[in-house]
Design an enzyme around this catalytic site. Structure first.
Site, PDB file in Angstrom:
ATOM      1  N   HIS A 265      43.395  18.035  -5.153  1.00 26.41           N
ATOM      2  CA  HIS A 265      44.146  18.804  -4.010  1.00 26.41           C
ATOM      3  C   HIS A 265      43.954  20.178  -4.448  1.00 26.41           C
ATOM      4  O   HIS A 265      42.703  20.761  -4.424  1.00 26.41           O
ATOM      5  CB  HIS A 265      45.571  18.396  -4.239  1.00 26.41           C
ATOM      6  CG  HIS A 265      46.601  19.138  -3.401  1.00 26.41           C
ATOM      7  ND1 HIS A 265      46.218  19.856  -2.248  1.00 26.41           N
ATOM      8  CD2 HIS A 265      47.870  18.917  -3.429  1.00 26.41           C
ATOM      9  CE1 HIS A 265      47.417  20.162  -1.413  1.00 26.41           C
ATOM     10  NE2 HIS A 265      48.525  19.888  -2.232  1.00 26.41           N
ATOM     11  N   HIS A 306      37.505  16.236   3.206  1.00 24.12           N
ATOM     12  CA  HIS A 306      38.986  16.452   3.359  1.00 24.12           C
ATOM     13  C   HIS A 306      39.679  15.310   4.022  1.00 24.12           C
ATOM     14  O   HIS A 306      39.006  14.545   4.944  1.00 24.12           O
ATOM     15  CB  HIS A 306      39.347  17.564   4.196  1.00 24.12           C
ATOM     16  CG  HIS A 306      40.489  18.448   4.096  1.00 24.12           C
ATOM     17  ND1 HIS A 306      41.615  17.806   4.587  1.00 24.12           N
ATOM     18  CD2 HIS A 306      41.019  19.572   3.007  1.00 24.12           C
ATOM     19  CE1 HIS A 306      42.662  18.679   4.280  1.00 24.12           C
ATOM     20  NE2 HIS A 306      42.404  19.530   3.296  1.00 24.12           N
ATOM     21  N   ASP A 364      38.176  25.099  -0.440  1.00 24.97           N
ATOM     22  CA  ASP A 364      38.075  25.425  -1.752  1.00 24.97           C
ATOM     23  C   ASP A 364      36.849  25.881  -2.092  1.00 24.97           C
ATOM     24  O   ASP A 364      36.477  26.421  -3.257  1.00 24.97           O
ATOM     25  CB  ASP A 364      38.823  24.310  -2.481  1.00 24.97           C
ATOM     26  CG  ASP A 364      40.368  24.390  -2.379  1.00 24.97           C
ATOM     27  OD1 ASP A 364      40.784  25.455  -2.412  1.00 24.97           O
ATOM     28  OD2 ASP A 364      40.774  23.323  -2.483  1.00 24.97           O
TER      29      ASP A 364
END
Ligand code: CMC
Length: 429
Positions: A265, A306, A364
């Site tokens: 995460h 994802h 990210d």
């Protein structure tokens, strides 16, 4: 409430009608509540097909790469809005009028300082503690400072807690960093903007002011904004679950921070940089890509893939542009780690394995690169994600508490031993 239904045929039993509900966007949902009376539960590990609540805050269409907050596309918000305005939007469902925004920014700004006793909490941590470990502790500890606002049934108390949280998160985050490097805490400066103030608290020292570049302040604000909410992700669901017991908001957000910390995460942005450092050189990329493709090797390319975006991550698109801007301003376009990142990105976009499995660079991947370029240590990356995600956590917690809700209590498929008697002393021999 619903005129559509699904009919479930059960062997040896009468078929059951299950109501189907439609939202304003997205797939319909089947209400499986009636199954319990038939002695059945649904089975959905990882909640991949389960809607745990009804919500008006954020909509994602992972297949099409759409992310909307109260209907507004994320790329438009990133271009035309700012973090605190998006925070208001998530909490109120509408954009603020000019005076409302001004008053909100003022209010948040007035709450940026933390109680002086908080310093003592920090002194209790080891200097080498991970800043996320510190954040789990100090954010939860806010509940020990604000007894006046812990009544979750009181709307005003919820509101002041929300403002305190949003205002103090950057201060606590910067304190966690300063503590880890042995520098004195830097107080917030109320004439600075939200992201600017954070950078000031991170990088100023009592002997030298840090001049915050507007490009970097804007990039930091965009990083916060792009992370502000992502509907029922693991940390937000954790906040809802913790909140469903009637727990106080500071404790619930601390639970969210814990859930965010994991490398699947929020911890991914830190893991991206660790991975780039481990690869070390462009010449070793193929070796790591082969590892990522090897079914018998648990290695994964961090920053790729994802759970919901199976086409592209709309936040990653904006973040990529910001990365180019920041690297340009800092003159870092030849950085060796960034060269590895660029090559990996290219491979993921061209290689059959990544294309077939729909593994694209996620938000990210690029946020890690920007933060590294800004001089932010990798251990702070997930903390920055936590600061950005706080408005979303609060919005979901508040939405749940303001409406009728049930304590969250999933069921299970039990596969352990059946009932048996505790052995008597003779049996034990
Ligand atoms: N590198 C290599 N292979 C991968 C990767 C990866 N990063 N991600 C998924 N796969 C493969 C996986 O091995 C599996 O292959 P197979 O079908 O042959 O078994 C297939 O793709 C599907 O993987 P999954 O684990 O079932 O997919 P998921 O949707 O449950 O997981 C994920 C999503 C994000 C946990 C995963 O893609 C991952 O671990 N990515 C790396 C960590 C990361 O960057 N996380 C940040 C997500 S964005 C920030 C946020 O919103 O929190």
């Amino acid at each position: 409430m619903s005129d559509k239904k699904a009919t479930l045929g059960l062997e040896g039993k009468e078929a059951i009608d299950l109501p189907i509900y439609s939202g304003t966007l997205g797939p319909d949902v089947v209400d499986v509540g009636a199954l319990t009376a038939q002695g059945l539960f649904t089975y959905d590990p990882g909640f991949v097909s389960t809607a745990s609540c009804e919500s008006k805050i954020t909509f994602i269409d992972g297949g099409k790469g759409i992310l909307l907050h109260a209907g507004y596309p994320i790329d438009q918000l990133a271009e035309k809005s700012d973090f605190l305005e998006v925070c208001w939007l998530l909490w109120n469902g509408e954009l603020p009028a000019e005076e409302e925004k001004e008053a909100f920014v003022q209010r948040v700004t007035k709450h940026t300082m933390v109680h002086d006793q908080m310093n003592n909490f920090f002194q209790g941590f080891r200097r080498d503690a991970h800043p996320m470990a510190i954040m789990c502790g100090v954010v939860g500890a806010l509940s020990a400072f604000y007894h006046d606002s812990l009544d979750i049934t009181n709307e005003k108390a919820r509101d002041i807690s929300a403002v305190r949280l949003i205002a103090k998160m950057p201060t606590l985050a910067a304190m966690a960093y300063k503590y880890s490097i042995g520098e004195p805490f830097v107080y917030p400066r109320n004439e600075l903007g939200y992201a600017e103030n954070f950078l000031h608290m991170m990088f100023s020292t009592p002997c030298e002011d840090y001049k915050v570049s507007p490009t970097l302040a804007k990039a930091m604000d965009t990083i916060f904004l792009l992370h502000a909410d992502h509907e029922q992700n693991a940390s937000t669901s954790t906040v809802r679950l913790a909140g469903s017991t009637g727990s106080n908001p500071f404790g619930c957000i601390s639970a969210g921070i814990t859930a965010l910390w994991g490398p699947s995460h929020g911890g991914a942005n830190e893991a991206v940089l660790d991975m780039l450092a481990e690869i070390g050189d462009v010449s070793r990329i193929d070796e790591f890509v082969a590892k990522a493709k090897d079914k018998n090797d648990p290695f994964r390319l961090m920053g790729f893939g994802h759970r919901v975006y199976k086409n592209f991550d709309p936040r990653a698109k904006v973040m990529k542009e910001k990365a180019d801007e920041v690297l340009g301003e800092l003159g870092l376009t030849n950085d060796p780690l960034l060269a590895i990142a660029k090559r990996l990105e290219q491979i993921a976009l061209e290689d059959e394995y990544f294309i077939e499995k729909k593994l694209y660079p996620n938000v990210d991947f690029y946020s890690g690169i920007i933060l590294k370029a800004m001089g932010i240590p990798t251990s702070m990356f997930t903390v920055i994600f936590a600061v950005g995600r706080t408005p979303g956590w609060i919005a979901h917690w508040n939405e749940m508490i303001s409406n009728p809700y049930k304590i969250g209590r999933p069921r299970q498929l039990y596969t352990g031993p059946t009932q048996r008697d505790f052995p008597s002393s003779e049996d034990q021999g």
